[in-house]
Design an enzyme around this catalytic site. Structure first.
Site, short mmCIF file in Angstrom:
data_model
loop_
_atom_site.label_atom_id
_atom_site.label_comp_id
_atom_site.label_asym_id
_atom_site.label_seq_id
_atom_site.Cartn_x
_atom_site.Cartn_y
_atom_site.Cartn_z
N GLY A 58 4.30 -2.04 -11.13
CA GLY A 58 3.02 -2.04 -10.43
C GLY A 58 1.90 -2.68 -11.22
O GLY A 58 0.87 -3.08 -10.64
N SER A 59 2.07 -2.84 -12.52
CA SER A 59 1.06 -3.50 -13.34
C SER A 59 1.37 -4.98 -13.57
O SER A 59 0.60 -5.68 -14.20
CB SER A 59 0.92 -2.80 -14.70
N SER A 103 -0.86 2.74 -17.52
CA SER A 103 -0.85 3.86 -18.48
C SER A 103 -1.26 3.42 -19.88
O SER A 103 -1.75 4.21 -20.67
CB SER A 103 0.56 4.46 -18.56
N ARG A 153 1.08 1.64 -9.14
CA ARG A 153 1.18 0.66 -8.04
C ARG A 153 0.04 0.82 -7.04
O ARG A 153 -0.31 -0.14 -6.35
CB ARG A 153 2.53 0.80 -7.33
N GLU A 238 9.53 2.10 -4.08
CA GLU A 238 8.84 3.21 -4.77
C GLU A 238 8.20 4.21 -3.81
O GLU A 238 8.19 5.40 -4.09
CB GLU A 238 7.79 2.66 -5.73
N HIS A 254 17.98 -23.00 0.77
CA HIS A 254 19.00 -23.72 0.01
C HIS A 254 20.10 -22.81 -0.50
O HIS A 254 20.92 -23.22 -1.32
CB HIS A 254 18.32 -24.46 -1.16
N LYS A 349 12.12 6.57 -18.38
CA LYS A 349 11.15 6.52 -19.48
C LYS A 349 11.41 7.68 -20.45
O LYS A 349 11.34 7.52 -21.67
CB LYS A 349 9.72 6.52 -18.95
C1 F6R Z 1 4.59 3.37 -10.69
C2 F6R Z 1 4.85 1.96 -10.78
C3 F6R Z 1 5.65 1.44 -11.92
C4 F6R Z 1 4.78 1.22 -13.18
C5 F6R Z 1 5.64 0.66 -14.32
C6 F6R Z 1 4.81 0.28 -15.54
O1 F6R Z 1 3.66 3.61 -9.67
O2 F6R Z 1 4.44 1.22 -9.94
O3 F6R Z 1 6.28 0.25 -11.50
O4 F6R Z 1 3.74 0.33 -12.88
O5 F6R Z 1 6.60 1.61 -14.68
O6 F6R Z 1 3.96 1.31 -15.93
P1 F6R Z 1 2.44 0.97 -16.29
O7 F6R Z 1 1.84 0.41 -15.03
O8 F6R Z 1 1.83 2.28 -16.68
O9 F6R Z 1 2.46 -0.02 -17.40
#
Ligand code: F6R
Length: 355
Positions: A58-59, A103, A153, A238, A254, A349
């Site tokens: 999401g980032s 985060s 996200r 998600e 293609h 994680k």
């Molecule tokens: C959770 C999400 C995940 C996080 C990814 C990275 O909503 O979208 O895809 O974005 O795990 O974490 P951050 O964004 O905290 O670096």
């Protein structure tokens, strides 16, 4: 099954208020634009010759969206790095490496960013806090923090618009404030048609979710909307907790089109295709959409099209994404899934931290 028109059911299905954050997309875009226009930025960053954004999930998607806009009108290349390893060619003070992490603690992002530091690139961080913010404060490189409580996200309005604002401030993207105002107005108007109190008969997002329920959606986009297809896929994964695929035109002409009929157990009943389209698509791509639809129809595969709204690519991107976010939300309801938690990401994680 969840009755999408039974508005009393939404609070229990969505205890962490994903809907609220989806609704706040226009407000996020406005707030992030303001922040980007005012946040401190060293003048000499304008001397860099390219941007590299390191981030995950999401980032990272906001950086893909930026790259799509930059490919149309930007003056420097943008590369998005998802993973631990920074490409070998990235290094030196003419490159700005931006770490994007909600985060501020994502392992891959921090590792690639550390490598950028070792290779002497310019550094910048966009985050809500965590180790990344602490590092920026300790080392004195530019840090843009935003404070917005949500899943990463769901903070896309921030992570994307801050990058767009940064590219504008650096003189690399000629986006007009009018485009931002247009996008916000379009998003606000659009969401009034998509909220839970609008019945399925008049609510396209509910209608699309019902159509997609129980299938694997394949989302296709082209040019700057290819990243929107990827966003839809991620939101289906998600929010709705299910499989989805994305691909892009003209590339899929293609390869993907060669294998439309198999496996028979999936096609056509359990596969649906979504085209994300724009009047800004290349004229030959417009023709390709039509022919691709003909090929899909031959295999009995149902297709629906969503068009970006507004004049600017920025507004079109955001409106297509907003629609997809609503569809993923209603699909989560039909799947009987709380849209907010991402149990398997949390598990991963946690396990990685142990090993
Ligand atoms: C959770 C999400 C995940 C996080 C990814 C990275 O909503 O979208 O895809 O974005 O795990 O974490 P951050 O964004 O905290 O670096």
């Amino acid at each position: 099954m969840f009755d999408l028109d039974d508005t009393a059911r939404y609070a229990a299905f969505d205890p962490e208020a994903m809907l609220k954050t989806i609704r706040e997309l226009p407000a996020q875009v406005e707030a992030a634009w303001q922040l980007a226009m005012e946040a401190p930025l060293p003048d000499d960053l304008r001397e860099v010759e390219r941007l590299v954004v390191v981030g995950m999930g999401g980032s990272a998607i906001g950086a893909d969206l930026l790259a799509g806009l930059m490919a149309r009108k930007g003056t420097v290349p943008v590369e998005v790095v998802r993973g631990y390893d920074l490409p070998a060619h990235v290094g030196g003070p003419r490159t700005l490496v931006i770490a994007s992490s909600y985060s501020g603690n994502t392992e891959e992002t921090l590792t690639a960013f550390e490598e950028a530091r070792a290779r002497g690139t310019r550094l910048m961080a966009i985050t809500t806090g965590g180790k990344l913010a602490a590092q920026a404060k300790a080392e004195g490189f530019p840090l843009w923090t935003f404070s917005y409580k949500s899943t990463p996200r769901a903070a896309l309005g921030y992570s994307f618009t801050l990058l767009v604002g940064l590219a504008k401030r650096l003189g690399f993207l000629p986006i007009k404030p009018d485009s931002v105002a247009e996008a916000v107005a379009r998003l606000e108007a659009m969401q009034r048609q998509l909220l839970p109190d609008v019945p399925t008969a008049r609510n396209d997002a509910k209608g699309w979710a019902t159509w997609l329920h129980g299938t694997v959606p394949a989302i296709f986009g082209s040019g700057f909307l290819a990243a929107a297809a990827r966003r839809w896929k991620g939101q289906f994964n998600e929010n709705a907790k299910q499989w989805a695929m994305w691909d892009e035109l003209p590339e899929l002409n293609h390869n993907l089109v060669v294998g439309l009929g198999l496996p028979e157990t999936v096609v056509p009943h359990h596969l649906r295709v979504v085209f994300l389209r724009s009047n800004l698509d290349h004229p030959r791509v417009q023709v390709r959409w039509q022919i691709t639809a003909e090929l899909l129809a031959r295999h009995g595969i149902e297709v629906r099209e969503a068009y970006g709204l507004g004049e600017s690519a920025f507004a079109q991107l955001l409106t297509v994404i907003h629609f997809g976010d609503f569809v993923s939300y209603y699909l989560a309801a039909l799947n009987g899934e709380d849209p907010s938690p991402v149990a398997n990401i949390t598990y991963l994680k946690g396990r990685l931290a142990e090993l």
